[in-house]
Design an enzyme around this catalytic site. Sequence first.
Site, mmCIF file in Angstrom:
data_model
loop_
_atom_site.group_PDB
_atom_site.id
_atom_site.type_symbol
_atom_site.label_atom_id
_atom_site.label_comp_id
_atom_site.label_asym_id
_atom_site.label_seq_id
_atom_site.Cartn_x
_atom_site.Cartn_y
_atom_site.Cartn_z
ATOM 1 N N HIS A 110 -8.341 8.280 2.313
ATOM 2 C CA HIS A 110 -7.802 9.516 2.227
ATOM 3 C C HIS A 110 -8.910 10.562 1.921
ATOM 4 C CE1 HIS A 110 -7.707 7.736 -1.578
ATOM 5 N NE2 HIS A 110 -7.494 8.828 -2.039
ATOM 6 N N GLY B 289 -13.823 7.121 -8.854
ATOM 7 C CA GLY B 289 -12.569 7.860 -8.800
ATOM 8 C C GLY B 289 -11.344 7.385 -8.055
ATOM 9 N N HIS C 54 -9.538 14.217 0.429
ATOM 10 C CA HIS C 54 -8.842 15.270 -0.385
ATOM 11 C C HIS C 54 -9.183 16.709 0.224
ATOM 12 C CE1 HIS C 54 -7.567 12.854 -4.077
ATOM 13 N NE2 HIS C 54 -8.551 12.076 -3.477
ATOM 14 N N CYS D 86 0.355 3.564 3.128
ATOM 15 C CA CYS D 86 0.990 2.927 4.321
ATOM 16 C C CYS D 86 2.626 3.186 4.109
ATOM 17 C CB CYS D 86 0.702 1.518 4.419
ATOM 18 S SG CYS D 86 -0.913 0.755 5.033
ATOM 19 N N HIS E 94 -4.577 1.340 8.335
ATOM 20 C CA HIS E 94 -5.077 0.977 6.831
ATOM 21 C C HIS E 94 -6.519 0.741 6.899
ATOM 22 C CE1 HIS E 94 -4.543 -0.391 2.752
ATOM 23 N NE2 HIS E 94 -5.587 -1.213 3.220
ATOM 24 N N ASP F 196 -0.760 16.569 -2.220
ATOM 25 C CA ASP F 196 -1.126 15.455 -3.367
ATOM 26 C C ASP F 196 0.118 15.482 -4.364
ATOM 27 O OD1 ASP F 196 -3.830 13.896 -4.334
ATOM 28 O OD2 ASP F 196 -2.194 14.431 -6.011
ATOM 29 N N HIS G 135 -6.324 2.851 0.363
ATOM 30 C CA HIS G 135 -6.182 3.242 1.766
ATOM 31 C C HIS G 135 -7.042 4.857 2.161
ATOM 32 C CE1 HIS G 135 -2.849 3.589 5.226
ATOM 33 N NE2 HIS G 135 -3.842 4.473 5.273
ATOM 34 N N CYS H 11 0.843 -1.290 -0.088
ATOM 35 C CA CYS H 11 -0.054 -0.001 -0.007
ATOM 36 C C CYS H 11 0.938 1.047 0.110
ATOM 37 C CB CYS H 11 -1.029 0.048 1.064
ATOM 38 S SG CYS H 11 -1.814 1.703 1.538
#
Length: 114
Positions: free
Chosen positions: A100, A93, A102, A9, A48, A32, A98, A6
């Site tokens: 996250h 998308g 945005h 991770c 995770h 990003d 894992h 990952c």
Amino acid sequence: MSGNDCIFCAITSGAIPAEIVESTDTIVAFRDIAPKADVHVLIVPREHHANVVDLAAANPALLADMAAMAGRVADAQCNGEFRWVFNTGPRAGQSVFHVHGHLLGGSELPWGDA
Ligand code: 5GP
Ligand code: ZN
């Protein structure tokens, strides 16, 4: 997928580098690699979980702590105003499985006024 398989991770453990904005014992915020707004920071728990639904079921307090971190980062970088997007599933998308959020802020936000 977790651990060595990952990418997030690997970033949260420090095994591969990222531009860290803030980190705590449980969460890392980093920029990003392909920003889609003036401010584009990913808020990522060290634990995770595949997506936000799984995280909310397993550890809702951690999701709340991620929201608090998003607020701090936005206060510092875009006057506390931001969008927080969780792409969930490949057809929505999601490309990294894992969880996250945005954090998107600044003058040029994608998706117009949606
Ligand atoms: P998703 O498409 O899963 O919602 O978002 C994954 C995001 O992770 C994308 O916006 C992509 O640019 C970002 N990303 C993928 N690999 C890396 C990386 O190695 N480093 C950083 N900083 N961002 C990454
Ligand atoms: Zn992971």
